[in-house]
Design a protein around this motif. Structure first.
Motif, PDB file in Angstrom:
ATOM      1  N   LEU A   7       0.823  -1.116  -0.292  1.00 18.48           N
ATOM      2  CA  LEU A   7       0.160   0.034  -0.176  1.00 18.48           C
ATOM      3  C   LEU A   7       0.996   1.047  -0.153  1.00 18.48           C
ATOM      4  N   LEU A   8       2.188   1.313   0.458  1.00 21.12           N
ATOM      5  CA  LEU A   8       3.105   2.232   0.307  1.00 21.12           C
ATOM      6  C   LEU A   8       3.400   2.663  -0.985  1.00 21.12           C
ATOM      7  N   GLN A   9       3.318   3.825  -1.320  1.00 26.33           N
ATOM      8  CA  GLN A   9       3.583   4.363  -2.699  1.00 26.33           C
ATOM      9  C   GLN A   9       4.863   5.571  -2.527  1.00 26.33           C
ATOM     10  N   PRO A  10       5.897   5.505  -3.695  1.00 29.46           N
ATOM     11  CA  PRO A  10       6.838   6.428  -3.355  1.00 29.46           C
ATOM     12  C   PRO A  10       6.536   7.849  -3.388  1.00 29.46           C
ATOM     13  N   ALA A  11       5.444   8.259  -4.016  1.00 23.70           N
ATOM     14  CA  ALA A  11       4.934   9.638  -4.055  1.00 23.70           C
ATOM     15  C   ALA A  11       4.549  10.168  -2.595  1.00 23.70           C
ATOM     16  N   ASP A  12       4.932  11.271  -2.126  1.00 24.12           N
ATOM     17  CA  ASP A  12       4.354  11.713  -1.017  1.00 24.12           C
ATOM     18  C   ASP A  12       4.589  10.705   0.373  1.00 24.12           C
ATOM     19  N   MET A  13       5.705   9.882   0.327  1.00 29.71           N
ATOM     20  CA  MET A  13       5.803   8.927   1.270  1.00 29.71           C
ATOM     21  C   MET A  13       7.213   9.520   2.085  1.00 29.71           C
ATOM     22  N   ALA A  14       7.754  10.381   1.465  1.00 29.13           N
ATOM     23  CA  ALA A  14       9.322  10.981   1.990  1.00 29.13           C
ATOM     24  C   ALA A  14       8.910  11.738   3.458  1.00 29.13           C
ATOM     25  N   GLY A  15       9.912  11.134   4.403  1.00 28.85           N
ATOM     26  CA  GLY A  15       9.565  12.004   5.563  1.00 28.85           C
ATOM     27  C   GLY A  15      10.703  11.307   6.469  1.00 28.85           C
ATOM     28  N   VAL A  16      10.314  11.410   7.881  1.00 23.61           N
ATOM     29  CA  VAL A  16      11.169  11.038   9.178  1.00 23.61           C
ATOM     30  C   VAL A  16      10.474   9.969   9.978  1.00 23.61           C
ATOM     31  N   ILE A  17      11.126   8.981  10.122  1.00 28.90           N
ATOM     32  CA  ILE A  17      10.640   7.914  11.038  1.00 28.90           C
ATOM     33  C   ILE A  17      11.789   7.722  12.406  1.00 28.90           C
ATOM     34  N   ALA A  83      15.038  14.325   3.608  1.00 31.19           N
ATOM     35  CA  ALA A  83      13.427  14.051   3.593  1.00 31.19           C
ATOM     36  C   ALA A  83      13.012  14.791   2.432  1.00 31.19           C
ATOM     37  N   SER A  84      13.214  16.329   2.356  1.00 30.46           N
ATOM     38  CA  SER A  84      12.874  17.294   1.399  1.00 30.46           C
ATOM     39  C   SER A  84      13.183  16.745   0.160  1.00 30.46           C
ATOM     40  N   GLN A  85      14.071  15.750  -0.122  1.00 31.27           N
ATOM     41  CA  GLN A  85      14.525  15.510  -1.422  1.00 31.27           C
ATOM     42  C   GLN A  85      14.079  13.991  -1.846  1.00 31.27           C
ATOM     43  N   GLY A  86      13.089  13.794  -1.157  1.00 27.42           N
ATOM     44  CA  GLY A  86      12.202  12.214  -1.448  1.00 27.42           C
ATOM     45  C   GLY A  86      12.571  11.204  -0.746  1.00 27.42           C
ATOM     46  N   HIS A  87      13.549  11.312   0.328  1.00 28.79           N
ATOM     47  CA  HIS A  87      13.999  10.043   1.149  1.00 28.79           C
ATOM     48  C   HIS A  87      13.014   9.739   2.244  1.00 28.79           C
ATOM     49  N   ILE A  88      12.593   8.537   2.639  1.00 29.32           N
ATOM     50  CA  ILE A  88      12.231   8.283   4.007  1.00 29.32           C
ATOM     51  C   ILE A  88      13.503   8.016   4.921  1.00 29.32           C
ATOM     52  N   VAL A  89      13.515   9.026   5.940  1.00 28.29           N
ATOM     53  CA  VAL A  89      14.772   8.698   6.904  1.00 28.29           C
ATOM     54  C   VAL A  89      14.543   8.066   7.885  1.00 28.29           C
ATOM     55  N   VAL A  90      15.018   7.017   8.406  1.00 28.35           N
ATOM     56  CA  VAL A  90      14.870   6.448   9.716  1.00 28.35           C
ATOM     57  C   VAL A  90      16.221   6.582  10.418  1.00 28.35           C
ATOM     58  N   ILE A  91      15.741   7.239  11.624  1.00 26.21           N
ATOM     59  CA  ILE A  91      16.889   7.520  12.511  1.00 26.21           C
ATOM     60  C   ILE A  91      16.675   7.090  13.805  1.00 26.21           C
ATOM     61  N   ALA A  92      17.679   6.248  14.211  1.00 25.46           N
ATOM     62  CA  ALA A  92      17.586   5.584  15.441  1.00 25.46           C
ATOM     63  C   ALA A  92      18.706   6.853  16.677  1.00 25.46           C
ATOM     64  N   ALA A  93      18.050   7.218  17.422  1.00 27.30           N
ATOM     65  CA  ALA A  93      18.779   8.193  18.177  1.00 27.30           C
ATOM     66  C   ALA A  93      18.056   8.647  19.410  1.00 27.30           C
ATOM     67  N   ARG A 105       8.204  18.356  15.085  1.00 30.86           N
ATOM     68  CA  ARG A 105       6.678  18.497  14.857  1.00 30.86           C
ATOM     69  C   ARG A 105       6.413  19.618  14.076  1.00 30.86           C
ATOM     70  N   THR A 106       7.242  20.926  14.089  1.00 27.82           N
ATOM     71  CA  THR A 106       6.837  22.192  13.499  1.00 27.82           C
ATOM     72  C   THR A 106       7.567  21.998  11.903  1.00 27.82           C
ATOM     73  N   ASN A 107       8.679  21.251  11.991  1.00 29.95           N
ATOM     74  CA  ASN A 107       9.390  21.456  10.649  1.00 29.95           C
ATOM     75  C   ASN A 107       9.562  20.511   9.503  1.00 29.95           C
ATOM     76  N   ILE A 108       9.102  19.162   9.851  1.00 32.52           N
ATOM     77  CA  ILE A 108       8.809  17.742   9.295  1.00 32.52           C
ATOM     78  C   ILE A 108       7.582  17.584   8.957  1.00 32.52           C
ATOM     79  N   PRO A 109       6.988  17.878   7.750  1.00 32.84           N
ATOM     80  CA  PRO A 109       5.519  17.585   7.379  1.00 32.84           C
ATOM     81  C   PRO A 109       5.225  16.330   7.895  1.00 32.84           C
ATOM     82  N   ARG A 110       5.775  15.135   7.365  1.00 34.45           N
ATOM     83  CA  ARG A 110       5.466  13.611   7.525  1.00 34.45           C
ATOM     84  C   ARG A 110       6.530  13.026   8.667  1.00 34.45           C
ATOM     85  N   ASN A 111       6.400  13.083   9.747  1.00 36.07           N
ATOM     86  CA  ASN A 111       7.300  12.593  10.853  1.00 36.07           C
ATOM     87  C   ASN A 111       6.366  11.684  11.916  1.00 36.07           C
TER      88      ASN A 111
END
Length: 390
Positions: A7-17, A83-93, A105-111
């Motif tokens: 169900l995941l589609q590349p378009a509009d999925m960029a963001g940060v986990i 993320a702004s360049q189309g990647h899903i960023v997974v960060i463990a920190a 919350r303020t600066n990353i639309p899909r987080n």
């Protein structure tokens, strides 16, 4: 499982986990599983680990609380940039600080903020077998702010496997509601218009545009600020409607220009269409497009097109990516900075393409300094006259 991932589609999925939790909570293990599963579906995915990043950035940051917070800001500026360049960023920190929670919350639309909750006794047991970073004097309360409003809390002990937890995180990310970014704009402009003395004389762009308008034109100003240009056009005999995202700005306009018959509207143009009595002969936007995120700009261009009569003109002035200010301040993405307040610096060719996609023809386009001089400031700006086909 694969059906769900499908169900995941590349378009509009960029963001940060963001997978957080205290040391030895299992962040890296689960983060790698999340990244691998997303990559299997063909999505462009980047995995970042806090320990690796600290090593990559060298020894500039220490381990005191303020140094940790400063380093965390760097982590998430990097995440936002990717993320702004189309990647899903997974960060463990870890990076568990109230300032950082709010920045994301303020600066990353899909987080998605995932908190791995593990009892201290279990974490200490794991730590003795792995990193050995805990000591008897480790004060977790002083080091970090435990998240009170994470999007997903996972009790990562004695139950599901890392692979199962990864699937749970991906499912939650897929179902996220993406909220439009405010980027701190409302608070900034509320403060600005309550105290600042903005220029009262018309801008050079308003004077330029006035010479091209038909007498008594119906004009819509998008982003009127303190109303100086709206008032100028009204005094020229034009029928003016002006709107601004900031209620504080509109309140000031209604007070300062009550005698000019201008209709002032607070809000986004695409959300206020029923209140805007078009069609208009012209739309005017000065130093506004660069003050909004891209998706808001796209909605603005489409709304402007819908409100203009056939052959109506759209006059735009905004800051260019070649403006020196585009290299100052906090980096959000390749075109976005926060320097005093949020700005997105525009690339002329890309703006022209978006205008054409919104139904406009480009009548005139120029990019230069010397057009919007104010005091000692001489920004590089883009000026475009677009026309709706008649």
């Amino acid at each position: 499982m694969n059906q769900q991932l499908g169900l995941l589609q590349p378009a509009d999925m960029a963001g940060v986990i963001w997978i957080t939790g205290y040391s030895a909570a299992g962040k890296t293990t689960i983060g790698r599983k999340v990244e691998a599963r997303l990559r299997e579906t063909g999505l462009s995915t980047v995995f970042l680990d806090g320990d690796d990043l600290r090593s990559i950035f060298g020894s500039h940051w220490g381990y005191e609380r303020e140094q940790r917070i400063d380093l965390a800001r760097v982590y998430f500026r990097l995440c936002s940039h990717l993320a702004s360049q189309g990647h899903i960023v997974v960060i463990a920190a870890v990076a568990m600080y109230q300032d950082i929670f709010q920045w994301v919350r303020t600066n990353i639309p899909r987080n998605l903020q995932v908190y791995l909750k593990v009892p201290e006794e279990e974490r200490r047991r794991r730590d003795r077998e792995t990193k050995k970073v805990y000591s008897d004097k480790t004060d977790f309360g002083a080091m970090y702010d435990e998240p009170g409003a994470a999007d997903l809390v996972i009790e990562n002990f004695g139950g599901a496997s890392p692979a199962e937890q990864a699937e749970r995180i991906i499912a939650h990310y897929r179902d996220l509601d993406v909220v439009a970014r405010d980027m701190g704009r409302q608070a900034h402009w509320r403060s600005y218009y309550s105290r600042a003395q903005a220029p009262a004389e018309p801008s050079p762009f308003a004077s330029h545009v006035a010479g091209t308008l038909e007498p008594e034109a119906g004009l819509l100003e998008i982003g009127c600020g303190n109303g100086r240009d709206a008032a100028f056009f009204a005094r020229q005999g034009h029928r003016v409607t002006a709107l601004d995202l900031s209620p504080a700005a509109i309140e000031r306009c209604r007070s300062d220009h009550a005698d000019l018959g201008i209709q002032f509207v607070a809000g986004r143009i695409d959300e206020k269409l029923p209140e805007l009595a078009g069609p208009f002969d012209a739309a005017y936007s000065r130093f506004v497009l660069h003050a909004m995120p891209l998706q808001e700009e796209v909605a603005t261009l489409r709304a402007a097109s819908s409100l203009l009569r056939p052959a109506g003109q759209f006059f735009i002035e905004c800051r260019s990516i070649n403006d020196p200010l585009a290299r100052k301040g906090e980096v959000i993405s390749p075109t976005e900075r926060i320097h005093g307040h949020y700005r997105r610096f525009l690339i002329r060719e890309e703006l022209e393409r978006r205008l054409k996609a919104a139904g406009f023809d480009i009548a005139e386009s120029v990019e230069s300094n010397g057009l919007a001089v104010h005091g000692d400031e001489d920004p590089v700006v883009i000026r475009i006259t677009a026309r709706k086909p008649g």
